[in-house]
Write a protein that holds these residues in place. Structure first.
Motif, short mmCIF file in Angstrom:
data_model
loop_
_atom_site.label_atom_id
_atom_site.label_comp_id
_atom_site.label_asym_id
_atom_site.label_seq_id
_atom_site.Cartn_x
_atom_site.Cartn_y
_atom_site.Cartn_z
N ALA A 121 -7.90 -2.16 -6.02
CA ALA A 121 -8.58 -2.00 -4.72
C ALA A 121 -7.58 -1.85 -3.58
O ALA A 121 -7.80 -1.08 -2.64
N ASN A 122 -6.46 -2.56 -3.69
CA ASN A 122 -5.48 -2.55 -2.62
C ASN A 122 -4.43 -1.45 -2.75
O ASN A 122 -3.83 -1.03 -1.77
N SER A 123 -4.23 -0.97 -3.99
CA SER A 123 -3.26 0.12 -4.23
C SER A 123 -3.80 1.07 -5.27
O SER A 123 -3.29 1.14 -6.39
N PRO A 124 -4.88 1.80 -4.96
CA PRO A 124 -5.45 2.70 -5.97
C PRO A 124 -4.48 3.80 -6.35
O PRO A 124 -3.65 4.21 -5.52
N PRO A 125 -4.54 4.27 -7.59
CA PRO A 125 -3.63 5.35 -8.01
C PRO A 125 -3.92 6.61 -7.20
O PRO A 125 -5.05 6.84 -6.77
N PRO A 126 -2.91 7.45 -6.96
CA PRO A 126 -3.13 8.67 -6.18
C PRO A 126 -4.11 9.61 -6.88
O PRO A 126 -4.12 9.68 -8.12
#
Length: 331
Positions: free
Chosen positions: A324-329
């Motif tokens: 949620a805080n660092s979704p994959p590109p």
């Protein structure tokens, strides 16, 4: 007037779930949303002679906004199904992105709705939903639920087949923890009415509740996963939420919730060592009115099962929060 939304309404769970909600006297308006086929599903259901008015929306023409605006309850079965040899974890990357997008829609268009997450892996998708709602400043832990009712339904069914109970719904069996494999912990010692499980059958029974989904995937021989039983379970929980919202008292059912944010949850969170956990919850108009501590009454056999559950849940929850805080590109 109660407006219910099914997000993922054209899928294997979404269609039978929508049928059950269309037939419910508790629903006045039923909005269906999916990326394909929703107008057709809505047209089909609209011919049924029950009171709910059905509409169907696709992503085009502000479909998400139209479907979600004014919703009282949003049920999310969206995502791809599990295939043979696929773990719930394999589903993560695809379904996590789908859930994140839908919850962004909830945050924007129906922030006060009860949100019921069915999309697997629930152990991770519920923390994703919470993080998205937190970022939007609209997170109400009492109204976010991971639907674990299928594990309860299976426990009732499988125990009844051993004890000879003709109506499995007369059994109340707390199933706690998470919603995959070893994180699912049935507390047969706290069943009401009490049940006697022969010791030689206990391990197999626990395993069947924990891995019942695999049984269905195998039986369908590559053609799908547990869709009809999950739709039933999702409807059963949604119906309880709606009945409690309308003022009915004494409704309790296990659900996977953010413990620190619900009454009675803090004590349980300290015991289990994780913030998200499924326990029986008392439902009311505000959503979760109380988390019921059944963990402290677990017997020695169940405590061993719980230790494995805590370990698995820590990883699953962290995975959801990280996503949620660092979704994959996006590709």
């Amino acid at each position: 007037m109660v407006k219910a939304v099914v997000a993922g309404a054209s899928g294997g769970i979404g269609q039978p779930l929508s049928l059950l909600l269309k037939n419910s006297p508790l629903v006045d308006e039923l909005a269906l949303y999916d990326v394909v086929n929703t107008p057709g599903v809505a047209a089909d259901l609209s011919h049924i002679s029950s009171k709910a008015v059905v509409t169907g929306y696709l992503p085009s023409d502000d479909g998400l906004k139209k479907a979600f605006t004014g919703a009282d309850i949003v049920v999310i079965p969206a995502g791809i199904p599990r295939k043979p040899g696929m773990t719930r974890d394999d589903l993560f990357k695809i379904n996590a992105g789908i859930v994140k997008g839908l919850i962004e829609g909830v945050a924007q268009y129906s922030p006060k709705a009860y949100v019921l997450v069915i999309s697997n892996p629930v152990n991770s998708t519920v923390p994703i939903a919470a993080e998205v709602l937190k970022k939007a400043g609209v997170f109400d832990p009492k109204k976010l639920f991971g639907v674990t009712t299928l594990d309860v339904v299976r426990a009732e069914t499988f125990v009844a087949s051993i004890t000879g109970e003709k109506d499995p719904q007369k059994l109340t069996i707390p199933v706690i923890g998470g919603h995959s494999g070893e994180t699912i912990v049935p507390l047969f010692s706290q069943a009401t009415p009490s049940v006697e499980i022969p010791s030689e059958k206990l391990d197999a029974l626990v395993n069947r509740v924990q891995f019942g989904g695999d049984e269905v995937v195998k039986a369908k021989d590559g053609a799908g996963s547990a869709t009809l039983s999950m739709a039933y379970a999702g409807f059963r929980f949604a119906e309880k939420v709606l009945k409690a919202a309308a003022g009915e008292k004494g409704i309790t059912e296990p659900s996977y919730v953010y413990l620190p944010g619900v009454p009675g949850g803090d004590v349980i969170a300290k015991t289990v060592g994780v913030e998200y956990f499924s326990v029986p919850i008392e439902l009311g108009p505000s959503g979760v009115e109380k988390a019921v501590d059944v963990v402290s009454k677990a017997n020695d056999h169940e405590k061993k099962l719980l230790e494995a559950a805590y370990k698995g849940l820590k990883d699953n929850i962290a995975k959801g929060v990280d996503f949620a805080n660092s979704p994959p590109p996006q590709k």
